[in-house]
Design a protein around this motif. Sequence first.
Motif, PDB file in Angstrom:
ATOM      1  N   ASP A 188       0.819  -1.208   0.000  1.00  0.00           N
ATOM      2  CA  ASP A 188       0.000   0.000   0.000  1.00  0.00           C
ATOM      3  C   ASP A 188       0.855   1.261   0.000  1.00  0.00           C
ATOM      4  OD1 ASP A 188      -2.609   1.252   0.145  1.00  0.00           O
ATOM      5  OD2 ASP A 188      -2.090   1.840   2.189  1.00  0.00           O
ATOM      6  N   ASN A 219      -3.854  -1.795  -5.822  1.00  0.00           N
ATOM      7  CA  ASN A 219      -5.241  -2.144  -5.502  1.00  0.00           C
ATOM      8  C   ASN A 219      -5.247  -3.381  -4.606  1.00  0.00           C
ATOM      9  OD1 ASN A 219      -6.677  -0.217  -7.328  1.00  0.00           O
ATOM     10  ND2 ASN A 219      -5.570  -1.355  -8.898  1.00  0.00           N
ATOM     11  N   ILE A 244      -7.862  -5.909  -2.791  1.00  0.00           N
ATOM     12  CA  ILE A 244      -9.275  -6.258  -2.910  1.00  0.00           C
ATOM     13  C   ILE A 244      -9.577  -7.516  -2.106  1.00  0.00           C
ATOM     14  CG2 ILE A 244     -11.139  -6.688  -4.563  1.00  0.00           C
ATOM     15  CD1 ILE A 244      -9.108  -5.663  -6.759  1.00  0.00           C
ATOM     16  N   PRO A 265      -2.168  -0.687 -10.523  1.00  0.00           N
ATOM     17  CA  PRO A 265      -3.037  -0.063 -11.530  1.00  0.00           C
ATOM     18  C   PRO A 265      -2.596  -0.335 -12.965  1.00  0.00           C
ATOM     19  CG  PRO A 265      -2.703   1.458  -9.721  1.00  0.00           C
ATOM     20  CD  PRO A 265      -1.810   0.273  -9.461  1.00  0.00           C
ATOM     21  N   VAL A 281     -11.363   4.654 -12.483  1.00  0.00           N
ATOM     22  CA  VAL A 281     -11.747   4.090 -11.191  1.00  0.00           C
ATOM     23  C   VAL A 281     -13.049   3.313 -11.342  1.00  0.00           C
ATOM     24  CG1 VAL A 281     -12.355   4.601  -8.796  1.00  0.00           C
ATOM     25  CG2 VAL A 281     -10.620   5.974  -9.961  1.00  0.00           C
ATOM     26  N   LYS A 327     -14.450  -2.088  -2.828  1.00  0.00           N
ATOM     27  CA  LYS A 327     -13.407  -1.060  -2.779  1.00  0.00           C
ATOM     28  C   LYS A 327     -13.235  -0.405  -4.144  1.00  0.00           C
ATOM     29  CE  LYS A 327      -9.776  -1.177  -0.393  1.00  0.00           C
ATOM     30  NZ  LYS A 327      -8.417  -1.431   0.138  1.00  0.00           N
ATOM     31  N   GLU A 328     -12.746   0.834  -4.106  1.00  0.00           N
ATOM     32  CA  GLU A 328     -12.369   1.485  -5.355  1.00  0.00           C
ATOM     33  C   GLU A 328     -11.144   0.792  -5.939  1.00  0.00           C
ATOM     34  OE1 GLU A 328     -11.698   5.631  -4.855  1.00  0.00           O
ATOM     35  OE2 GLU A 328     -13.838   6.135  -4.885  1.00  0.00           O
ATOM     36  N   VAL A 329     -11.177   0.566  -7.230  1.00  0.00           N
ATOM     37  CA  VAL A 329     -10.060  -0.067  -7.930  1.00  0.00           C
ATOM     38  C   VAL A 329      -9.635   0.860  -9.063  1.00  0.00           C
ATOM     39  CG1 VAL A 329      -9.362  -2.029  -9.352  1.00  0.00           C
ATOM     40  CG2 VAL A 329     -10.799  -2.401  -7.341  1.00  0.00           C
ATOM     41  N   THR A 330      -8.342   1.156  -9.120  1.00  0.00           N
ATOM     42  CA  THR A 330      -7.813   2.069 -10.127  1.00  0.00           C
ATOM     43  C   THR A 330      -7.115   1.296 -11.228  1.00  0.00           C
ATOM     44  OG1 THR A 330      -7.478   3.791  -8.471  1.00  0.00           O
ATOM     45  CG2 THR A 330      -6.271   4.024 -10.537  1.00  0.00           C
TER      46      THR A 330
END
Length: 370
Positions: free
Chosen positions: A232, A240, A242, A290, A326, A332-335
């Motif tokens: 992170d 990402n 998840i 990403p 996004v 969760k947000e994933v880029t």
Amino acid sequence: MAFLEIDNLKKRYGAVEILKGINLDLDQGGFLVLVGPSGCGKSTLLNTIAGLENISEGQIRVAGNPINDLHPSKRDIAMVFQSYALYPNMTVAGNIAFGMEMRGVAKAEREKAIEQVAKTLQISHLLSRKPSQLSGGQRQRVAMGRALVRDPKLFLFDEPLSNLDAKLRVDMRVEIKRLHATTGKTIVYVTHDQIEAMTLATKIAVLKDGELQQVGTPAEIYNTPANLFVADFMGSPAMNLIQAKAAQENGRIVLKILNKAGGGITLPVPGDITGQPLSDGREVIFGIRPEAITDHDGADRNARSIEMVNATVDVVEPAGADTFVVTHLGGKEVTARMRSDAVVQPGQELPFAFNLDKAVVFDPSTGKRL
């Protein structure tokens, strides 16, 4: 034998342990970057190497010789500070030469050293100016010149670029990289900026709460993070991460991930898991950078495992050379990182190409990579 060796180093202030058994080594000519969030102990570790802080336990060796008990002036180490620490009443030449003058170096030798260092750092035209007449980047070059002219065994940099604006930081990163390449000096460098760490280092040490989380090359830190914290922290945008669950399907174990609508997607288990095979029903954290999620045409043609996943576009962020997209998976947000000319609109249902060669899996209870 490593040039710089740190064995089981601990630093306590009263009952509070700031450094908790640090073990590190660095070969001669290497560039070690200590990186981590504010308060993780990286500057304290640098100060113990310099001799500005006493250690509570352990040993520090340079070229095989213990330096724990040596006064800072006897360690043959030069330090470049965040604040530049230049003498305002002296010229650039005077600042660079001051340490040599205090050691009784002859004037002719001082002038030759100043000329050589100024040429290396491209500040020859500034030698007659005072620090107040210099930009931030020029002041930092002078601070580097004052350290470089000593020709020490080891250079220490303590967040030297944090006071500079974004463009100047990039320019100075190039200068420091060039300095290391041309001089071949051994450098230990502290920063909280993981982009600085990735671009400068031959070896990175990631710290959190006074403990080493991972030590490795930039590629190792980025591509195979040891735990969720490193995954992170390193990378921009961040990896990402998840929530997923292992499930048995058609005689094989796969990963199930929920999407925003409550439905699920199925992905093969990434092939680089080093431990035991995942058991049916085991919860995991699926990690993917990403740039490993893109549109179909932008996917890596050499990848062994590309999986197409349909998802709804939430936000589109054009960024010049790239377009960041996004979506939502696993709550969760994933880029995703797509080509600059990718035609993408918010609300669009889009097939995303997942490069599972670049994916990793973590244990959510321990945070460690599986």
